[in-house]
Enzyme design. Structure first.
Site, PDB file in Angstrom:
ATOM      1  N   ARG A 166      33.629  37.646  43.089  1.00 33.69           N
ATOM      2  CA  ARG A 166      34.532  38.419  42.345  1.00 33.69           C
ATOM      3  C   ARG A 166      33.597  38.199  40.269  1.00 33.69           C
ATOM      4  O   ARG A 166      33.547  39.123  39.434  1.00 33.69           O
ATOM      5  CB  ARG A 166      35.703  38.538  41.683  1.00 33.69           C
ATOM      6  CG  ARG A 166      36.322  40.035  41.451  1.00 33.69           C
ATOM      7  CD  ARG A 166      37.975  39.647  40.984  1.00 33.69           C
ATOM      8  NE  ARG A 166      38.302  41.049  40.736  1.00 33.69           N
ATOM      9  CZ  ARG A 166      39.531  41.274  39.470  1.00 33.69           C
ATOM     10  NH1 ARG A 166      39.660  39.523  38.789  1.00 33.69           N
ATOM     11  NH2 ARG A 166      39.751  42.066  38.777  1.00 33.69           N
ATOM     12  N   ILE A 224      37.598  46.911  35.898  1.00 33.55           N
ATOM     13  CA  ILE A 224      37.513  46.469  37.595  1.00 33.55           C
ATOM     14  C   ILE A 224      39.023  46.258  38.254  1.00 33.55           C
ATOM     15  O   ILE A 224      39.828  45.942  37.000  1.00 33.55           O
ATOM     16  CB  ILE A 224      37.177  45.622  37.343  1.00 33.55           C
ATOM     17  CG1 ILE A 224      36.164  44.195  38.850  1.00 33.55           C
ATOM     18  CG2 ILE A 224      36.849  43.655  36.576  1.00 33.55           C
ATOM     19  CD1 ILE A 224      35.376  43.591  39.167  1.00 33.55           C
ATOM     20  N   SER A 225      39.173  47.213  39.321  1.00 32.97           N
ATOM     21  CA  SER A 225      40.400  47.472  39.567  1.00 32.97           C
ATOM     22  C   SER A 225      41.188  45.309  39.780  1.00 32.97           C
ATOM     23  O   SER A 225      40.672  44.272  40.229  1.00 32.97           O
ATOM     24  CB  SER A 225      41.276  47.570  40.553  1.00 32.97           C
ATOM     25  OG  SER A 225      40.628  49.066  40.620  1.00 32.97           O
ATOM     26  N   GLN A 226      42.472  45.056  40.134  1.00 35.31           N
ATOM     27  CA  GLN A 226      43.087  43.752  39.776  1.00 35.31           C
ATOM     28  C   GLN A 226      42.492  43.709  42.001  1.00 35.31           C
ATOM     29  O   GLN A 226      42.638  44.226  42.542  1.00 35.31           O
ATOM     30  CB  GLN A 226      44.606  43.234  39.131  1.00 35.31           C
ATOM     31  CG  GLN A 226      45.062  44.576  40.972  1.00 35.31           C
ATOM     32  CD  GLN A 226      46.928  44.017  40.398  1.00 35.31           C
ATOM     33  OE1 GLN A 226      47.117  45.545  39.768  1.00 35.31           O
ATOM     34  NE2 GLN A 226      47.332  43.190  40.694  1.00 35.31           N
TER      35      GLN A 226
END
Length: 211
Positions: free
Chosen positions: A33, A59-61
């Site tokens: 990530r 950016i999504s969790q």
């Protein structure tokens, strides 16, 4: 703490929070990530939170990425469409789970950066396209699954048409950002479907269709 240790802890947290699909957990572990976040947020790459990108995107969790991947019920022979590439992180994760992943991003800079990152990591089954996600990618359809990484009050008709019977579509639905729910729609006929609700989420809005 080293990034690989942070990644291990992230996966442990995902297990604790209900992610049971071992293929999804492995994919979350395998995709770095830190390569998809802005340089200034690299130390926070494995925090259980969304992080900002350029162009007012996020950016999504990790939990949301994993939850959406699990909800899609993916198999290794599946062909999948993603709407909203963003950083490319979710696309890279999904690419570990399926045969081919097609992803569309309407912000040119993000599409270029995501494509470059994905190629640099040696991921060859993820195909990035700059364009209007509301229209889907009909030339490569129909798809076993479709995932939409932006919220709307309805499912775009073009996407439902590009979904195979038996296919799954996962996206945030709700009239406004504060009342979105993550919904899985399973297509059981050309005009028939069933829904599952995975609870409240907050996503950036799906932008209106362009010409």
């Amino acid at each position: 703490m080293k990034l690989d240790q942070q990644r291990d802890e992230m996966v442990s947290l995902l297990r604790e929070r209900g992610i049971t699909d071992q293929a999804v957990l492995q994919a979350m572990h395998d995709v770095p990530r830190e390569d998809f976040v802005l340089a200034s947020f690299r130390d926070d790459a494995y925090a259980d939170s969304a992080l900002p990108l350029t162009h007012k995107q996020t950016i999504s969790q990790p939990l949301i990425v994993a939850l959406m991947a699990q909800a899609l019920e993916l198999g290794p022979d599946d062909r999948v469409l993603e709407i909203g590439t963003g950083s490319g992180y979710a696309a890279a994760v999904l690419g570990q789970l399926v045969k081919e992943l097609y992803t569309i991003e309407r912000i040119g800079d993000l599409a270029i950066t995501a494509s470059e990152t994905i190629r640099r990591l040696g991921i060859h089954n993820v195909h990035v396209r700059f364009g209007d996600g509301l229209k889907g990618w009909p030339d490569e359809g129909p798809y076993d699954a479709i995932v939409v990484a932006a919220g709307s009050d309805r499912v775009p008709s073009a996407l439902f048409e590009q979904l195979l019977v038996g296919g799954r579509l996962v996206m945030p639905l709700g009239p406004v950002q504060d009342s979105q729910k993550l919904i899985r729609i399973r297509k059981i006929g050309e005009d028939r479907y069933v829904e599952d609700d995975f609870g409240g989420v907050r996503f950036v809005p799906l932008l209106p269709e362009t010409d």
